[in-house]
Design a protein around this motif. Sequence first.
Motif, short mmCIF file in Angstrom:
data_model
loop_
_atom_site.label_atom_id
_atom_site.label_comp_id
_atom_site.label_asym_id
_atom_site.label_seq_id
_atom_site.Cartn_x
_atom_site.Cartn_y
_atom_site.Cartn_z
N TRP A 240 -34.21 46.53 10.45
CA TRP A 240 -35.18 46.11 9.44
C TRP A 240 -34.52 45.26 8.37
N LEU A 241 -33.34 45.67 7.93
CA LEU A 241 -32.66 44.91 6.89
C LEU A 241 -32.27 43.51 7.37
N MET A 242 -31.71 43.42 8.58
CA MET A 242 -31.21 42.13 9.07
C MET A 242 -32.30 41.24 9.64
N ALA A 243 -33.26 41.85 10.39
CA ALA A 243 -34.29 41.04 11.05
C ALA A 243 -35.46 40.71 10.13
N LYS A 244 -35.87 41.67 9.33
CA LYS A 244 -37.06 41.46 8.50
C LYS A 244 -36.73 41.00 7.09
N LYS A 245 -35.69 41.55 6.51
CA LYS A 245 -35.33 41.20 5.14
C LYS A 245 -34.22 40.15 5.06
N LYS A 246 -33.72 39.75 6.22
CA LYS A 246 -32.69 38.70 6.30
C LYS A 246 -31.43 39.04 5.50
N VAL A 247 -31.09 40.34 5.49
CA VAL A 247 -29.85 40.77 4.83
C VAL A 247 -28.70 40.51 5.79
N SER A 248 -27.60 39.99 5.29
CA SER A 248 -26.47 39.67 6.16
C SER A 248 -25.83 40.95 6.70
N PRO A 249 -25.17 40.89 7.86
CA PRO A 249 -24.51 42.08 8.42
C PRO A 249 -23.48 42.68 7.47
N ILE A 250 -22.77 41.84 6.72
CA ILE A 250 -21.76 42.35 5.78
C ILE A 250 -22.41 43.18 4.69
N VAL A 251 -23.50 42.67 4.11
CA VAL A 251 -24.21 43.41 3.07
C VAL A 251 -24.81 44.69 3.65
N THR A 252 -25.31 44.61 4.89
CA THR A 252 -25.87 45.80 5.54
C THR A 252 -24.80 46.89 5.69
N MET A 253 -23.60 46.50 6.09
CA MET A 253 -22.51 47.47 6.22
C MET A 253 -22.14 48.07 4.87
N LEU A 254 -22.19 47.26 3.82
CA LEU A 254 -21.90 47.78 2.47
C LEU A 254 -22.98 48.79 2.05
N ILE A 255 -24.24 48.49 2.39
CA ILE A 255 -25.32 49.43 2.09
C ILE A 255 -25.10 50.76 2.81
N LEU A 256 -24.71 50.69 4.08
CA LEU A 256 -24.43 51.91 4.84
C LEU A 256 -23.26 52.68 4.25
N LEU A 257 -22.27 51.93 3.74
CA LEU A 257 -21.12 52.57 3.11
C LEU A 257 -21.54 53.35 1.87
N VAL A 258 -22.42 52.74 1.07
CA VAL A 258 -22.92 53.40 -0.14
C VAL A 258 -23.73 54.64 0.24
N VAL A 259 -24.59 54.51 1.26
CA VAL A 259 -25.40 55.65 1.72
C VAL A 259 -24.50 56.78 2.19
N ALA A 260 -23.45 56.42 2.96
CA ALA A 260 -22.52 57.44 3.46
C ALA A 260 -21.79 58.13 2.32
N PHE A 261 -21.37 57.36 1.32
CA PHE A 261 -20.64 57.93 0.18
C PHE A 261 -21.53 58.90 -0.61
#
Length: 279
Positions: A240-261
């Motif tokens: 959803w982030l990459m296909a619909k919101k056009k968030v870059s893969p790098i930013v998506t990984m950073l978001i996942l990192l924050v969620v994991a933390f």
Amino acid sequence: MAENTGKKVSKKALSKSFHNWYYGNLTCFSQEHMQTFGYLVSMLPVVEDLYESKGEQTKALKTYSAFFNTEPQIGSMIVGVSVGLEEARANGEAIDDETINGIRAGLMGPLAGIGDSLIVGTLIPILLGIAMGLSQGGSPLGAIFYIIVWNLLAYFGMRFAYYRGYDLGGAAVEALVGPNATALRESIVMVGTMVIGAVAATWVNITTALTLPGGGTLQSTLDGIFPKLLPLGFTLLCWWLMAKKKVSPIVTMLILLVVAFIGAAVGFFGAATIAAPTA
């Protein structure tokens, strides 16, 4: 079927395309793109050979900018198939981006599994075993043997797979543009989707350590209702982030990192748990 205009990839372009893949399949390799740029640069001579205008070349090359990753040796066949399909498209056949990328996505997973088993898991260990035997006593014969034999097998094996794929790509055109073309293309896309789903279920491992007020864990409850629900949710979130919101893969990984933390800090992930409230 559209009239064939007689365009054909030259032997020079085919040779350059193959060597670009042989030497550069890991070009600009990253976790975000994997072999995408190696795949793209291998198709560049073919596109330049088939299309005269820069606009046509740019449009064709966009097809090969999608994510790509497979076992490089056996995976040479996918590049060859793409060349055959691009040649057919240049001749006016009803081959579109979805067809080419559907075939690519459907083949790269299974061929990677075959290649990893045959090449990485079988051939290379055998060659290394022979080489180590020849190296006893400090002899350089083992290293020489491995360097020569491996490079010869890799080069000619990849060349055979590439040109075999090219032949198959041309032969597949009739099936792709015939009466059953729509059903076939949908089947190819579905196979690719199944492969992606299987990869997500196998490699995305997300669990929760959260305990429920009545006893037991949230993870056991989720597994009883819908196994792998959390991996599915996170996979869909990334899509959803990459296909619909056009968030870059790098930013998506950073978001996942924050969620994991945050999840680990509050006890949703990891060994820690959230205790049930007391009266």
